[in-house]
Write an enzyme that holds these catalytic residues in place. Structure first.
Site, PDB file in Angstrom:
ATOM      1  N   TYR A  66       0.866  -1.210   0.114  1.00 39.83           N
ATOM      2  CA  TYR A  66       0.112  -0.088  -0.071  1.00 39.83           C
ATOM      3  C   TYR A  66       1.038   1.279  -0.025  1.00 39.83           C
ATOM      4  CZ  TYR A  66      -4.129  -2.719   0.960  1.00 39.83           C
ATOM      5  OH  TYR A  66      -5.045  -3.810   1.164  1.00 39.83           O
ATOM      6  N   LYS A  83       3.858 -15.245   1.477  1.00 37.73           N
ATOM      7  CA  LYS A  83       3.916 -16.143   0.252  1.00 37.73           C
ATOM      8  C   LYS A  83       5.371 -16.376  -0.071  1.00 37.73           C
ATOM      9  CE  LYS A  83       0.868 -16.782  -2.596  1.00 37.73           C
ATOM     10  NZ  LYS A  83       0.202 -17.897  -2.848  1.00 37.73           N
ATOM     11  N   ASP A  91      -2.597 -17.954   1.271  1.00 38.74           N
ATOM     12  CA  ASP A  91      -3.438 -18.249   0.663  1.00 38.74           C
ATOM     13  C   ASP A  91      -4.110 -19.556   1.749  1.00 38.74           C
ATOM     14  OD1 ASP A  91      -1.099 -19.643   0.052  1.00 38.74           O
ATOM     15  OD2 ASP A  91      -1.628 -19.968  -2.117  1.00 38.74           O
ATOM     16  N   ASP A  93      -4.827  -7.279   6.038  1.00 41.89           N
ATOM     17  CA  ASP A  93      -6.106  -6.467   5.526  1.00 41.89           C
ATOM     18  C   ASP A  93      -7.342  -7.618   5.261  1.00 41.89           C
ATOM     19  OD1 ASP A  93      -7.906  -4.543   5.072  1.00 41.89           O
ATOM     20  OD2 ASP A  93      -6.934  -3.736   3.155  1.00 41.89           O
ATOM     21  N   ASP A 122     -10.206  -9.325   8.201  1.00 41.72           N
ATOM     22  CA  ASP A 122     -11.723  -8.944   7.772  1.00 41.72           C
ATOM     23  C   ASP A 122     -12.429 -10.437   7.757  1.00 41.72           C
ATOM     24  OD1 ASP A 122     -11.656  -6.233   7.692  1.00 41.72           O
ATOM     25  OD2 ASP A 122     -12.407  -6.034   5.804  1.00 41.72           O
TER      26      ASP A 122
END
Ligand code: NAD
Length: 367
Positions: free
Chosen positions: A142, A192, A224, A248, A252
């Site tokens: 980000y 990852k 993942d 993020d 959630d």
């Protein structure tokens, strides 16, 4: 030892309503545990814009830097939607996070038994769930450069860059390990490393930091797979440490295992201050809920539980935090619910203040 200091920023919409209930809990802890909290209150978001023309005044920012912990309600609302980006209410919150350098975002996902039916998963998978996701908050994709939309070979390309320094990975890892030490001493790091160099470095640094925390059992998981495991068997986790982007999404996802937005607290922590306490901002995950603002319908539990996190992580008052959390759990078990926690017709929801009073009654009963 100086008195613990707390800056309260109720903000907009339901922020002031839920914060009024937290005030009751702060007073209760002060009276019954002999703690003299120095509480000050100020404006943030739209409320600050209305008074000062900016969503966070410089004096308020200075106060936030000076206290042991900041507790924020929520910011934003339709009244401010057309404001210039630079003075939007959310900019007040972003300024706090940036200038306090809050690099570690703690999002607990805790499923109170009484609310297990609200989860999208089967009751036995989520009942008793208590995990903590630590998300690196100030770096990663980000923020990495280069970023932008560029012309290349006659078409546009959108570019963002995943970038992590060892320092950034390490300081977040330390706060995750510290947390694990205060919990069940298990930490799962997610990246990852199979396809990303930043993931390889992440894994190396976290493994190195682990040497300073020999009591903590460290595991690694590709993010993942982590997402899959979170919905398959979430109770296998205690603390999860991951980067800004994966955090993020994963936080959630984990949050929704627990049912309602009105129940979710969070904390953002930075470097330790001179007194050893980390810079800290506590806030519910929900927003200002303009659709119910001013109607006494808001669930104050997320904000109350955010204060419980402040007790635990800023004030070293773990027993008091447990007491507040147990009181919330008791209220829910007794069937007292705000509207967001009801799915049956004909049951009268508790108002925001009735819910706060019920938590106080449960605290009194716990003495
Ligand atoms: P929201 O979280 O405010 O509301 C989403 C839905 O959940 C609404 O139906 C609301 O009534 C309900 N809800 C939220 N909190 C509740 C509570 N405590 N009790 C009962 N019901 C609750 O999200 P939104 O509607 O997308 O955003 C509204 C405003 O809040 C926007 O201006 C947005 O920018 C802002 N926002 C602020 C923050 C923050 O301050 N950290 C976070 C998210 C959104």
């Amino acid at each position: 030892m100086t008195n613990p200091s707390l800056l309260i920023l109720p903000g907009d919409g339901i922020g002031p309503e839920v914060m009024a209930e937290v005030r009751k809990i702060i007073d209760w802890i002060g009276t019954n545990h002999g703690v003299n909290f120095e509480v000050s209150e100020d404006l943030v978001g739209g409320a600050a814009y209305d008074k000062h023309g900016v969503p966070l005044a410089d004096e308020t920012m200075a106060k936030a830097q000076d206290v042991d912990a900041v507790l924020l309600g929520a910011v934003g609302g339709p009244k401010y939607d057309d404001l210039d980006f630079s003075v939007k209410p959310e900019r007040g919150l972003l300024r706090l996070r940036k200038e306090m350098d809050l690099y570690s975002n703690l999002r607990p996902a805790q499923c109170f038994d009484a609310l297990a039916d609200f989860s999208s998963l089967k009751k036995d998978i989520v009942s008793g769930l208590d995990i903590m996701i630590v998300r690196e908050l100030t770096s990663g994709v980000y923020f990495g450069e280069p970023r932008g939309i560029f012309e290349e070979g006659g078409e546009r390309v959108g570019i963002n860059t995943q970038r992590y320094t060892e320092t950034e990975i390490e300081r977040g890892a330390r706060s995750a390990f510290e947390l694990a030490m205060k919990r069940n001493k298990r930490l799962c790091s997610m990246e990852k490393a199979n396809v990303m160099e930043s993931g390889i470095l992440w894994r190396e640094v976290v493994t190195r930091v682990a040497k300073d925390y020999p009591e903590v059992e460290l595991s690694h998981m590709y993010a993942d797979n982590g997402a899959m495991q979170l919905v398959r068997a979430p109770k296998q986790f205690d603390v999860i440490y991951t980067d800004n982007l994966f955090g993020d999404i994963l936080s959630d996802c984990a949050a929704m295992l627990t049912g309602s937005l009105g129940m979710l607290p969070s904390a953002s922590l930075g470097a330790p201050m001179e007194n050893g306490r980390p810079k800290a901002l506590y806030e519910p995950v929900h927003g200002s809920a303009p659709d119910i603002a001013g109607e006494g319908k808001a669930n104050p539990c997320a904000c109350i539980l955010s204060f419980a996190m402040a007790l635990r992580y800023s004030f070293d008052m773990g027993a008091e935090a447990d007491r507040v959390e147990a009181a919330v759990e008791k209220v829910l078990a007794d069937g007292i619910r705000t509207g967001d926690l009801l799915n049956e017709d004909g049951v009268k929801p508790a108002s925001t203040s009735e819910m706060g009073d019920a938590v106080i009654a449960a605290l009194n009963a716990s003495l």
